[in-house]
Design a protein around this motif. Structure first.
Motif, PDB file in Angstrom:
ATOM      1  N   ARG A 251      -3.037  -5.230  -7.347  1.00 32.13           N
ATOM      2  CA  ARG A 251      -3.767  -4.208  -6.528  1.00 32.13           C
ATOM      3  C   ARG A 251      -4.204  -3.080  -7.285  1.00 32.13           C
ATOM      4  O   ARG A 251      -3.760  -2.226  -6.945  1.00 32.13           O
ATOM      5  N   SER A 343     -11.799  -5.378  -9.290  1.00 30.96           N
ATOM      6  CA  SER A 343     -10.375  -4.830  -8.600  1.00 30.96           C
ATOM      7  C   SER A 343     -10.543  -3.220  -8.091  1.00 30.96           C
ATOM      8  O   SER A 343     -10.176  -3.090  -7.270  1.00 30.96           O
ATOM      9  N   ALA A 347     -10.513  -1.601  -4.576  1.00 27.64           N
ATOM     10  CA  ALA A 347      -9.740  -0.664  -4.045  1.00 27.64           C
ATOM     11  C   ALA A 347     -10.268   0.721  -3.646  1.00 27.64           C
ATOM     12  O   ALA A 347      -9.734   1.276  -2.490  1.00 27.64           O
ATOM     13  N   LEU A 352      -9.114  -4.661  -0.925  1.00 28.88           N
ATOM     14  CA  LEU A 352      -8.196  -5.434  -1.896  1.00 28.88           C
ATOM     15  C   LEU A 352      -7.903  -6.614  -1.073  1.00 28.88           C
ATOM     16  O   LEU A 352      -7.138  -6.492   0.239  1.00 28.88           O
TER      17      LEU A 352
END
Length: 555
Positions: A251, A343, A347, A352
């Motif tokens: 994450r 990613s 975020a 995510l």
């Protein structure tokens, strides 16, 4: 020492002329591959060059091991000024093109200038053809391969090309070969795109003969007989283990383990594998041709891609990760940087885990469409705009093997001249007992690890110059490598040190110093161990190579 044989062929893509030059002295000192590319770049690329300008030069080189038929030697090296890091960078790719390059009789190639139209450069032992291919502007990798096959009967294994990402100068665009093998890190595909060169192809029947001792046969036989897990799962087999010890970025680096790891890890990927895959002359066969339930075929995903598009994106959908992997290969993108950038965007959007966005974002990045134009610049240049932390080192997005758990690898990320690439120093192999039980070290802390890191960086520089695959560890021992190169372990360490020094010196000239050997997280003891590392290398404590001890430019 045994070294690569043959001249340098300079290809001026602006004037469409070629010229041979003797580089025997450089080959003798630097072996081939990365070493020769680094020396030529140090001598010939202006220290203040724009990575995407015509003054940047791209070097493609093989090493002495490409004259052998032993395992782990199907690789080719490329070197240039990186559009992503702004420093000197070498990257290498597997596949089959290295033997086609060797057949031309040349040891290295130098691309200079810029073409006024998309260009196909075809190199043979009889001459060079510079063919305008405006019809291939923005063409995908498979389209390029099909075109050159129809035009000259050249197969994918003789091709180095870019996809749309290279055309659009995405800063982490890859050069691709054998369809799915990438010169992945640092954006060398953008360098090729900036020169308006769509593809290079190689053919001939003039390889240089180099005799190797019987140890080459021993390495090949052991590679064939091994039952190593990587033969079944490639690097993806490391996923669950890295997750268990909390070394799997998750994450967007906010966590270090992922509850969905088993759904995208080695066992799950092995279930999708439908045949064996390998590189030229290699009996180890660790590649991963996979096919999902919808019929999508790709190669992989390998562990780093599983991290970047899987755990780091919060995605546990293997089909989505495979699709993102396939699009990166087809469009010419480094899966690590691209996945980390995706990613970061997820975020920033509180998205995510949204598997449906992966492939779409990859496409947008490759063509610089909408938000893709921003993401194509890489995290370091856009993190403020996205409102996320700058998870890069020297401007390069992080590979897996989380340095917050594997502290020696964190030190390696900091010192690497290439940026946050795991294969520059590869300390992780000693911090995962699963990988190297004989020389395992404590994962915690950095104190006392500088000496081992210097040894690792030097050895990897030699492997990249020989050229041999990093996965040869356990087969191609230091003693065996020295025997194959008609050298000693100590002499090869000195060769590696020369290469690392030249890279650092080039980057020093561009303004890099100790302030760039940093990490996006606190690591106790880093400052003192950096000083120990510099002292071990004979550098100044500010992270620069003393010019009095460093060679001047030649040529």
């Amino acid at each position: 020492m045994r070294h690569a044989l043959g001249p340098l062929l300079t290809l001026d893509v602006g004037t469409r002329q070629s010229e041979e030059s003797d580089i025997d002295d450089i080959l003798a000192e630097f072996l081939g591959g990365r070493g020769v590319g680094t020396k030529l770049a140090f001598d010939r690329i202006p220290f203040d060059a724009d990575p995407l300008g015509p003054e940047n030069r791209l070097y493609v080189a093989i090493g002495p091991m490409q004259a052998s038929t032993t395992s782990f030697t199907g690789r080719t090296s490329a070197t240039a000024l990186s559009p992503l890091t702004e420093g000197l960078l070498s990257s290498n790719a597997g596949g089959f093109v290295s033997r086609n390059i060797a057949d031309t009789g040349y040891a290295a190639f130098e691309l200079v200038g810029r073409s006024d139209t998309p260009l196909w450069v075809h190199v043979t032992d009889d001459g060079v053809a510079f063919d305008p291919v405006p019809e291939l502007a923005e063409a995908t990798v498979s389209t390029v391969v099909a075109h050159v096959g129809e035009a000259r009967g050249v197969g994918a294994d003789a091709v180095v090309c870019i996809g749309p990402a290279g055309d659009h100068e995405v800063r982490f665009a890859s050069m691709m070969t054998s369809g799915t093998r990438a010169f992945g890190r640092g954006g060398l595909g953008a360098v090729l795109g900036s020169k308006n060169v769509k593809c290079l192809t190689f053919a001939g029947d003039s390889p240089h003969r180099i005799e190797f001792p019987s140890v080459a046969d021993e390495v090949h036989r052991e590679a064939a007989e091994s039952d190593h897990m990587m033969k079944r799962q490639g690097t993806a087999g490391l996923t669950e283990f890295a997750n268990e010890i909390e070394a799997l970025p998750t994450r967007y680096f906010s966590e270090s383990s992922f509850e969905g790891a088993s759904a995208i890890g080695g066992d799950a990927i092995e279930e999708k594998k439908y045949k064996k895959g390998t590189c030229s002359s290699c009996a180890f066969a660790c590649k991963l041709p996979t096919r999902n339930d919808a019929g999508l075929e790709t190669e992989g995903p390998e562990f780093e891609t599983v991290m970047a598009f899987g755990s780091n994106a919060g995605v546990d959908d293997l089909a989505a990760v495979m699709k993102a992997n396939e699009r990166c290969d087809e469009l010419g993108l480094d899966t690590i940087s691209c996945g980390d950038v995706v990613s970061a965007y997820l975020a920033s959007e509180d998205a995510l885990g949204d598997a449906e966005l992966l492939a779409d974002l990859v496409e947008r990045i490759a063509y610089r469409e909408g938000i893709g134009d921003t993401l194509a610049e890489g995290i370091h240049r856009i993190h403020d705009r996205l409102g996320v932390k700058d998870w890069t080192a020297k401007g390069m997005e992080f590979a897996a093997h989380d340095g917050r758990t594997l502290n020696g690898q964190a030190l390696a990320f900091a010192t690497s001249n290439r940026g946050a690439d795991h294969l520059y120093g590869s300390m992780y192999v000693h911090e995962y007992p699963l990988v190297d039980r004989e020389r395992a070290i404590d994962r915690d802390g950095v104190a006392g690890k500088a000496d081992l890191l210097v040894e690792r960086e030097n050895k990897n520089a030699v492997l990249d110059s020989a050229i041999a695959c990093k996965f040869s560890r356990g087969f191609l021992t230091e003693a065996r490598l020295a025997a194959l190169l008609d050298s000693t372990v100590e002499e090869l360490q000195a060769v590696g040190a020369r290469i690392v020094d030249l890279e650092r010196r080039f980057n020093n000239e561009r303004g890099f110093d100790r302030a760039d050997d940093t990490l996006p997280y606190e690591l106790p003891g880093l400052a003192s161990e950096l000083s120990a590392y510099y002292e071990r290398r004979g550098w100044s404590d500010d992270g620069t190579v003393p010019t009095a001890d460093s060679p001047e430019r030649s040529g």
